[in-house]
Design a protein around this motif. Structure first.
Motif, PDB file in Angstrom:
ATOM      1  N   GLY A   1       0.688  -1.388  -0.192  1.00 19.22           N
ATOM      2  CA  GLY A   1       0.133   0.009   0.094  1.00 19.22           C
ATOM      3  C   GLY A   1       0.761   0.958   0.395  1.00 19.22           C
ATOM      4  N   HIS A   2      -0.261   2.109   0.512  1.00 15.31           N
ATOM      5  CA  HIS A   2       0.337   3.489   0.123  1.00 15.31           C
ATOM      6  C   HIS A   2       1.684   3.584   1.155  1.00 15.31           C
ATOM      7  N   PHE A   3       1.305   2.550   2.127  1.00 18.46           N
ATOM      8  CA  PHE A   3       2.107   3.178   3.369  1.00 18.46           C
ATOM      9  C   PHE A   3       3.865   2.805   3.472  1.00 18.46           C
ATOM     10  N   LYS A   4       3.791   1.512   2.104  1.00 13.92           N
ATOM     11  CA  LYS A   4       5.245   1.051   1.819  1.00 13.92           C
ATOM     12  C   LYS A   4       6.698   2.142   1.715  1.00 13.92           C
ATOM     13  N   THR A   5       7.562   2.022   1.993  1.00  9.22           N
ATOM     14  CA  THR A   5       7.990   3.512   1.342  1.00  9.22           C
ATOM     15  C   THR A   5       8.677   3.262  -0.209  1.00  9.22           C
ATOM     16  N   PRO A   6       8.734   4.114  -0.906  1.00  6.26           N
ATOM     17  CA  PRO A   6       8.659   4.639  -2.222  1.00  6.26           C
ATOM     18  C   PRO A   6       9.469   4.219  -2.781  1.00  6.26           C
ATOM     19  N   GLY A   7       9.716   3.370  -3.727  1.00  7.88           N
ATOM     20  CA  GLY A   7      10.883   2.666  -4.191  1.00  7.88           C
ATOM     21  C   GLY A   7      10.340   1.129  -4.079  1.00  7.88           C
ATOM     22  N   ASP A   8       9.935   0.813  -2.987  1.00  3.24           N
ATOM     23  CA  ASP A   8       9.850  -1.096  -2.535  1.00  3.24           C
ATOM     24  C   ASP A   8       8.926  -1.081  -3.357  1.00  3.24           C
ATOM     25  N   ILE A   9       9.089  -2.231  -4.141  1.00  2.00           N
ATOM     26  CA  ILE A   9       7.760  -2.843  -4.983  1.00  2.00           C
ATOM     27  C   ILE A   9       6.193  -3.317  -4.498  1.00  2.00           C
ATOM     28  N   ARG A  10       6.755  -2.485  -2.946  1.00  2.00           N
ATOM     29  CA  ARG A  10       5.508  -3.570  -2.334  1.00  2.00           C
ATOM     30  C   ARG A  10       4.811  -2.112  -1.861  1.00  2.00           C
ATOM     31  N   HIS A  11       5.220  -0.817  -2.257  1.00  2.00           N
ATOM     32  CA  HIS A  11       4.700   0.552  -2.164  1.00  2.00           C
ATOM     33  C   HIS A  11       3.216   0.564  -3.238  1.00  2.00           C
TER      34      HIS A  11
ATOM     35  N   ALA B   1     -13.574  -2.142  -0.689  1.00  2.00           N
ATOM     36  CA  ALA B   1     -13.129  -3.618   0.165  1.00  2.00           C
ATOM     37  C   ALA B   1     -12.692  -4.786  -0.307  1.00  2.00           C
ATOM     38  N   LEU B   2     -12.585  -6.215  -0.518  1.00  2.00           N
ATOM     39  CA  LEU B   2     -12.464  -7.120  -0.613  1.00  2.00           C
ATOM     40  C   LEU B   2     -12.262  -8.030   0.771  1.00  2.00           C
ATOM     41  N   LEU B   3     -12.556  -8.512   1.710  1.00  2.00           N
ATOM     42  CA  LEU B   3     -12.366  -9.636   2.789  1.00  2.00           C
ATOM     43  C   LEU B   3     -12.745 -11.329   3.014  1.00  2.00           C
ATOM     44  N   VAL B   4     -11.564 -11.723   2.529  1.00  2.00           N
ATOM     45  CA  VAL B   4     -11.007 -12.876   2.276  1.00  2.00           C
ATOM     46  C   VAL B   4     -10.951 -14.214   3.530  1.00  2.00           C
ATOM     47  N   LEU B   5     -11.495 -14.746   3.765  1.00  2.00           N
ATOM     48  CA  LEU B   5     -11.467 -16.065   4.890  1.00  2.00           C
ATOM     49  C   LEU B   5     -10.466 -17.140   4.709  1.00  2.00           C
TER      50      LEU B   5
ATOM     51  N   TRP C   1      -8.832  -1.001  -2.144  1.00  2.00           N
ATOM     52  CA  TRP C   1      -8.512   0.310  -3.541  1.00  2.00           C
ATOM     53  C   TRP C   1      -9.205   1.565  -3.195  1.00  2.00           C
ATOM     54  N   PRO C   2      -8.606   2.784  -3.668  1.00  2.00           N
ATOM     55  CA  PRO C   2      -7.369   2.826  -4.132  1.00  2.00           C
ATOM     56  C   PRO C   2      -6.356   2.905  -2.395  1.00  2.00           C
ATOM     57  N   SER C   3      -5.336   3.144  -1.931  1.00  2.00           N
ATOM     58  CA  SER C   3      -4.716   3.390  -0.838  1.00  2.00           C
ATOM     59  C   SER C   3      -4.802   5.141  -0.833  1.00  2.00           C
ATOM     60  N   ILE C   4      -5.223   4.995   0.329  1.00  2.00           N
ATOM     61  CA  ILE C   4      -5.717   6.525   0.629  1.00  2.00           C
ATOM     62  C   ILE C   4      -4.825   7.040   2.165  1.00  2.00           C
ATOM     63  N   PRO C   5      -3.920   7.636   2.285  1.00  2.00           N
ATOM     64  CA  PRO C   5      -3.021   7.706   3.794  1.00  2.00           C
ATOM     65  C   PRO C   5      -4.685   8.277   4.375  1.00  2.00           C
TER      66      PRO C   5
ATOM     67  N   GLU D   1      -3.959  -1.694  -1.570  1.00  2.00           N
ATOM     68  CA  GLU D   1      -3.619  -2.159  -0.605  1.00  2.00           C
ATOM     69  C   GLU D   1      -4.099  -3.713  -0.328  1.00  2.00           C
ATOM     70  N   ILE D   2      -2.955  -4.171   0.654  1.00  2.00           N
ATOM     71  CA  ILE D   2      -3.444  -5.868   0.757  1.00  2.00           C
ATOM     72  C   ILE D   2      -3.186  -5.727   2.521  1.00  2.00           C
ATOM     73  N   LYS D   3      -3.668  -7.270   2.813  1.00  2.00           N
ATOM     74  CA  LYS D   3      -4.046  -6.646   4.836  1.00  2.00           C
ATOM     75  C   LYS D   3      -3.873  -8.466   4.824  1.00  2.00           C
ATOM     76  N   TRP D   4      -2.614  -9.099   5.859  1.00  2.00           N
ATOM     77  CA  TRP D   4      -2.582 -10.213   6.065  1.00  2.00           C
ATOM     78  C   TRP D   4      -3.436 -10.350   7.775  1.00  2.00           C
ATOM     79  N   GLY D   5      -4.623 -10.068   7.854  1.00  2.00           N
ATOM     80  CA  GLY D   5      -5.015  -9.911   9.510  1.00  2.00           C
ATOM     81  C   GLY D   5      -5.053 -11.197  10.364  1.00  2.00           C
ATOM     82  N   VAL D   6      -4.327 -11.384  11.303  1.00  2.00           N
ATOM     83  CA  VAL D   6      -4.325 -12.334  12.461  1.00  2.00           C
ATOM     84  C   VAL D   6      -5.082 -12.410  13.395  1.00  2.00           C
ATOM     85  N   HIS D   7      -6.448 -12.962  14.261  1.00  2.00           N
ATOM     86  CA  HIS D   7      -6.954 -12.549  14.944  1.00  2.00           C
ATOM     87  C   HIS D   7      -7.565 -13.495  16.033  1.00  2.00           C
ATOM     88  N   ARG D   8      -7.276 -12.587  17.301  1.00  2.00           N
ATOM     89  CA  ARG D   8      -7.242 -14.205  18.409  1.00  2.00           C
ATOM     90  C   ARG D   8      -8.831 -14.713  18.154  1.00  2.00           C
TER      91      ARG D   8
END
Length: 121
Positions: free
Chosen positions: A23-33, A61-65, A111-115, A38-45
Motif C-alpha cells: 500500500g501507500h505506506f510502504k517506502t517509495p521505491g519498494d515494490i510493495r508501495h 474492500a474485499l475480505l477473504v476468510l 482500493w485505492p490506497s489512501i493515507p 492495499e493488502i492486509k494479512w490479518g491474524v486475529h484471536r
C-alpha cells in the motif's frame, strides 16, 4: 531479488506493519508501495474486534476468510464468513466493523490506497 521481485512470508512481513503487506505506506521505491491497492494479512484471536467503526470510507474492500470464523458488521446487517474462501466485498461509503468469532486469518484488499485511515494503536 532486486527491486522488481519480492518474496516474503505474509505472517512475518505483516507483523512489522500492523498486518499490511502492500500500500501507500510502504517506502517509495519498494515494490510493495502502491497508491492503487492495499493488502492486509490479518491474524486475529477469538474475540478481537475493530476498535471503532470505519465511517465515511472512501475505498472499496474485499475480505477473504483463510481460516476461522469472522463476522463483518454493516449498518443493519451482519455477514459471517465460516468456510475457507468465503468472502465479502463492500463499496465506498459503506460503514463497517468486524469481530473474530474464532481464531481467524483473513486477507483484506482495499482500493485505492489512501493515507489517513490508520486507527491509533
Amino acid at each position: 531479488m532486486g527491486d522488481r521481485i519480492y518474496v516474503g512470508k505474509a505472517a512475518d512481513d505483516a507483523a512489522g506493519d500492523r498486518g499490511w503487506l502492500l500500500g501507500h505506506f510502504k517506502t517509495p521505491g519498494d515494490i510493495r508501495h502502491s497508491a492503487d491497492v492495499e493488502i492486509k494479512w490479518g491474524v486475529h484471536r477469538k474475540g478481537d474486534r475493530r476498535a471503532d467503526w470505519a465511517r465515511g470510507e472512501r475505498r472499496t474492500a474485499l475480505l477473504v476468510l483463510i481460516s476461522g470464523r469472522f463476522r463483518l458488521e454493516f449498518p443493519g446487517e451482519d455477514v459471517v464468513l465460516t468456510e475457507q474462501g468465503d468472502y465479502c466485498v463492500w463499496a465506498r461509503g459503506v460503514d463497517h466493523s468486524w469481530e473474530a468469532e474464532e481464531e481467524s486469518v483473513v486477507m483484506t484488499v482495499r482500493w485505492p490506497s489512501i493515507p489517513g485511515y490508520a486507527l491509533p494503536g
